[in-house]
Structures are given as structure tokens and as C-alpha cells.
Design a protein around this motif. Sequence first.
Motif, PDB file in Angstrom:
ATOM      1  N   VAL A  90       0.853  -1.190   0.000  1.00  0.00           N
ATOM      2  CA  VAL A  90       0.000   0.000   0.000  1.00  0.00           C
ATOM      3  C   VAL A  90       0.886   1.235   0.000  1.00  0.00           C
ATOM      4  O   VAL A  90       1.757   1.387   0.860  1.00  0.00           O
ATOM      5  CB  VAL A  90      -0.942   0.000   1.219  1.00  0.00           C
TER       6      VAL A  90
ATOM      7  N   GLU B 283      -6.979   2.459  -0.843  1.00  0.00           N
ATOM      8  CA  GLU B 283      -7.310   2.306   0.577  1.00  0.00           C
ATOM      9  C   GLU B 283      -7.474   3.683   1.197  1.00  0.00           C
ATOM     10  O   GLU B 283      -6.637   4.566   1.001  1.00  0.00           O
ATOM     11  CB  GLU B 283      -6.201   1.538   1.308  1.00  0.00           C
TER      12      GLU B 283
ATOM     13  N   THR C 128     -11.425  -0.218   1.619  1.00  0.00           N
ATOM     14  CA  THR C 128     -10.666  -0.553   0.418  1.00  0.00           C
ATOM     15  C   THR C 128     -11.590  -0.838  -0.767  1.00  0.00           C
ATOM     16  O   THR C 128     -12.721  -1.287  -0.587  1.00  0.00           O
ATOM     17  CB  THR C 128      -9.801  -1.820   0.639  1.00  0.00           C
TER      18      THR C 128
ATOM     19  N   SER D 251     -10.858  -2.645  -4.647  1.00  0.00           N
ATOM     20  CA  SER D 251      -9.822  -3.234  -5.510  1.00  0.00           C
ATOM     21  C   SER D 251     -10.452  -3.873  -6.733  1.00  0.00           C
ATOM     22  O   SER D 251     -11.606  -4.310  -6.688  1.00  0.00           O
ATOM     23  CB  SER D 251      -9.053  -4.332  -4.766  1.00  0.00           C
TER      24      SER D 251
END
Lengths: 502, 178
Positions: free
Chosen positions: A312, A394, A403, A405
Amino acid sequence: MNLDHKNIDSLFRGKLGAYEVAPPPDLWSRIASKRKSATLKNYALLILLLLLLLGGLAYMIYSNFQGSIFQAKVESPESPMGNQTGLVASTSEELLSFNEKTFFEEGDGNIDEDFDLVADNSSHSEKSEKSRTTTRDFSETDGRLLQNFMPGGKAAPNADQTFWTDRNRLEEKRISGGLTDYSRTTAIDGFEPGSKDPFSLENLDGMRIGERAGVVSPLFSGSTNSIERKFTSLGLEGKSNRSLFCLLSRGPECFEPRIPLRYFAIDFMAGPDFFSKSLKPSSSEGEDLAELRRETESYAFSYGATIRLSAVLQNGLALRAGLSANQINEKFTYVDPDHERRRVVNVLVDTIINAPNDTTFIFDTLSIIESGERIRTVFNRYQMLDVPLMIGYEHRHGNWTFTASGGVMFNVAFKTRGEIMSASGDPVGFPDPETNGSFFRARLGMSLTGSFGAAYRINSRYSAIVEPRFVYRLKPLTLDNYPVEQNYFVFGIQAGLRYRFR
Amino acid sequence: MTDRELIEGCLKGDAQCEQLLYERFSPKMFALCLRYGRNREEAEDILQDGFIRVFRKLHTFKFEGSFEGWIRRIMVHTALKLLKKSSNKNEFSNLDEVRGEKVESRAVTNLSEQELMDLINSMPEGYRTVFNLYVIEGYKHNEIAELLDIGESTSRSQLLKARKFLQSALKHLQMMLI
């Protein structure tokens, strides 16, 4: 026949060119098993390589910011108080030092809720009201302000020109205006990092550019129960100052972070999945079969598990890779209305008494055919192993991290077992126990995947994570020559733990 | 099922097509492997490794030319690779006692394939390999030289000696048959 070269050649070519010899019958199974193990070995190597690459990348990023304790020299030890001395953490390659106006100011915004900064030429101290420690006034030793600060919290009075800090706590944040807000803090041995620490990263994260950009660093620590810090302005209160400043001096605000990693984490998750199944006929002959299969196959349950590495970055961007296993279970119910069962029974047909205690029994066999309805239930299993490669974002809010994705998954293994209806109306097993043939592909290729998640920080290392997700397979599970295209849209919720490496 | 359908099925991962492909070509290829291998076990190893390579490289087949020829080339390369690995040096013999003579015989034409195979296998490895490559597979001397990492002249001389060897053996055989 004249046995010259030409004739010899044509004799051998003619007879042996198309000559056939049957290979041993078990050779095909040897080839198949060797190919299978070679494929698995290749995928294992690929995954290992992927993990090594990711690990190497993470290590590179991590080592840029973490490293051991490093030094920054104090340039003006003779008159360190007031407005001559600045402290700056350096990069791993260079030792930075600079003179900068130093002042203490009252905090505002996020920081002054926790502490007061007191400017005083003779006694420099910051009181951390929320901390559990007592504040100790700084006193000069041999006319020097700074003493060696060791991670153990011990002062070395004679080595007063060096200052130790810890890059574990270095954090920088890019802001839309193009300026970089550097907030640095140091860890003090015995002082537990966490929410109680007003200087902890969590608190400093909220700092806004132009308000409190600077270096927060411990000046001295005599014991594990004391904490003293100094706030050094870096002159970042306005955009115009920065460029001018950077022309004249290499201050930390002129230092551009190379790879801004926020943290590196590994996620372990598992949970139930739900799916929407489609059975689409690919030809006219598949229409009846598709209908027959819809009638005989029903949903049972499904579940999945994921192990995933995440890198991250400071801007919230997350790169993820790992392994995802998924099993779909379906119930196949076949009702045979005209099922016949044959059984053979022995029937006593005669008894002959030859003498007392000497009896001969004569039996015959009778074949009985029973007919009726037979219900056959089989649980079909579809097991998939995929490598997800995802990119996400995030967002942190207190102890919560949200989050989102998305990315692709590459199937590395697909196994099936069970029974389905065939076009002839009879159940047929897969894979075929004799030929090992199947209606399904050996691998499913690429899929699309996406997820939304929430993680709650349990402590500095562990977070509980819940992540709804979906997987859409771009290719049907069935082979192209099979008359029905079978595919799934999987959506599920996985829960588990996240371990942060930093 | 045509070769093309078979290949397309294999490319899609259809296990049945893979087995069919193997069953269609393995007898011919096993005969080839027996000509190159020093014994039956070695021939089985060549066939096994060869088919693994065939399936691995199947996507590179462009449907230009014969598919059987393509498989045959893979088998030959696999055989040569395996032979190279199992022997430190190529056994290119120099049998001076082999005499080339013209032999008239009708009996040799009636020799079975297996007998001819046995004759080939009785040759030294160097002769056998060059003879197989040149006479049966149809490679040129420059190609053989490249494949075996030998000179073209060596390839020519090995072929000549192989022919003489076979001529002598056939003569002997013919005498026995008479």
C-alpha cells in the motif's frame, strides 16, 4: 537385387519410413502424469517467482524508509537554543544537515489537542499531556544542547554532536498543491507507540500543509518514562518559500520520496460464496441438454479462501497478488422412473429325509426383478485455484480502513468431479473414469475480479478484515465442442486477518 | 477427427484429444525412437520426452506442412538430445574391416521391417544416427553436421561406412538365406 547404395537406401526408407511399433500400454499414463507434475511445477515456480518479485519490491521499498537508526549532525552546538538549530532526518544515502530557524510554537489543528509547545530559551520542553510520562526540563551539558540519544533512552554526555533517530517513523504525504508535507517523528524506547502518543503517525497524519509542517523529534530522554520533543519549522507555510528555500539549501522538504510505501501486509481470508450459474446452449442440439441440466442441477453451497500480499503506497494505492482457492458444490438429482433392480434369492424346493438326523435340502435360485422409481443424488464439485493480480485504493479513517480493488485472476488449476445429464438423457460422470476425458477445460484462463472491504485495526500489526468480492470468468468452464456453455458469476464475503509488516 | 481438429482440441486443454493425438502418432514415432535408442528402455524415454515436448510446443505449429513431419522432427531432436546427454562423446566409429561389395540377392527384399530394424540397431551409434537422419528422415549433410555438432565430411564418411556395414551384413544374411 543389386545391393548398391541407392538400393540399400530405398530398401530401408521404403520399409522403415512408415513402420509402426506399438508402444507399451502404460506409456500414455506416464506421459500424462509427467506432464501434470511438470505443469504444477511450472505454476509453483511462477507463483514463487511472483512472490519473490513482490517480496523483493517490498524489501526495496521498505529498506528505503526503514533501515537502521541513522544520524543527523547538529551544526550549531555552541548555541543550540532558540533559533539556530535544525534537526533533520536524512536519507539512507546521505547525511543531511542544515541550519534553519527553529522555533517553538503553540500547536493548533490536530496537534494542539494533545500537547502544548512552550518556547523558552533556557528550558526547552514540550509537555505531552496525554502521555503517561512526566516532562523533564532540558538542561545543557557543557554548554551543549543536544546529547546523544540512544534508542535505549540513555544519554551519552560526551558525544553531544550526534543525534539518533529512527526512520521507522518517517512519513510523508503528498498534497494536491504540489507540496510535500513531511512529518517526522521518532520512536522512544519504552514509550509505546499508539494512539496515546500525540506524536504518533496517526496524529500527525492529519496535519495540513501550511499549518504544521516540520520536524518533531525527541531532544532528550533520560529514562524510559520521560519524553521531550522539539518542533522544528521547515518553512513550509507557503508555496513560494519552498522553491526559494530549495535553491539555497537541501532541506527535507526538497527531498522527494522515491517509492512512498505506506505499508506492506499479508491478508488471510475465507468465507462463503454465492453464485449465479448460466447454462447457455452453444448450438441447437444444446437447447434440450441445457434444459435437462437446469432441471437436474441445483445450488448447494460454495466457499473460498484467499492469501494475498498487499503493498500500500502513501497515496492509498494498493498493489495486491496472491492465491485464491474456490470450490463450488452443486447437487445433481436424477430420477429414474423405470429403474429395474434384479436380485437373486435361494428358494427351498424340496426336503428329503433320508434317515433320522440325515435330511437333504434342495435349493434353487430365483431371480426377482423389482421395478420402480430411483432417485440418485450426487454432489458435483468444481475446484479452482487462481492467482489474483489487483490494484486498489485504501482510505483510512481512524482505526478503520476502507478498500476498493479490482483486477484479474489467472487460473492455475481447475478440477471437477461429479455427474451431469448427457444429451441422451442418461447421467454421465466426469471425468470419465476410463478415459479421464471431461466436458470441462483443464484451466479457465483469465477472470475479472473486484472487491470492497473494510478493515478494523486491532493493534499496530493486526487488523480484522471483511471483504465482499465478485469473480466473473471470461471463458465458460466447458470445452468449446460441448453443446452447452456453463459459467458462473461468483459473489461472496470473505473475512479474516491482515498482518502489517510495517 | 482431422489433425487440425485434434490440434485445436489439444490447444483447448481437451484431455481426450491429447490422448487421441498420442494414439494416432505414437506407433510410428515409437518405431523411430527404436531406431535411435540403444535399447527399448531408451526408446521409451525418447518417446515420452518427445510427446511432452510435442504438447508443450503445439501452439507453435502453424498448420503449414505435415503435422506428422513436425512431430517426427521433434522426436528426432529429442532423441539426439537424449543420446548426447547419455554419452559423453559421439561414437563415430571407424570400422576398416567393412568391405563394400556388390551383392546380388532377391532374398533381402523379403526381409521384414523388424529384421531391418535389427540390422540398423546392430550398427555403431555414429553410423546408425547418420544413416537414420540421412536415409530415412531425409536430412542433408549440412543439417546433420549442425545437429550432431560434427563436420560435414564426418557425416559423409559415417554414412558411407554405414552403407558398407549394411551391405556387408545383407550379403552375410543373403548367404545364410541361400
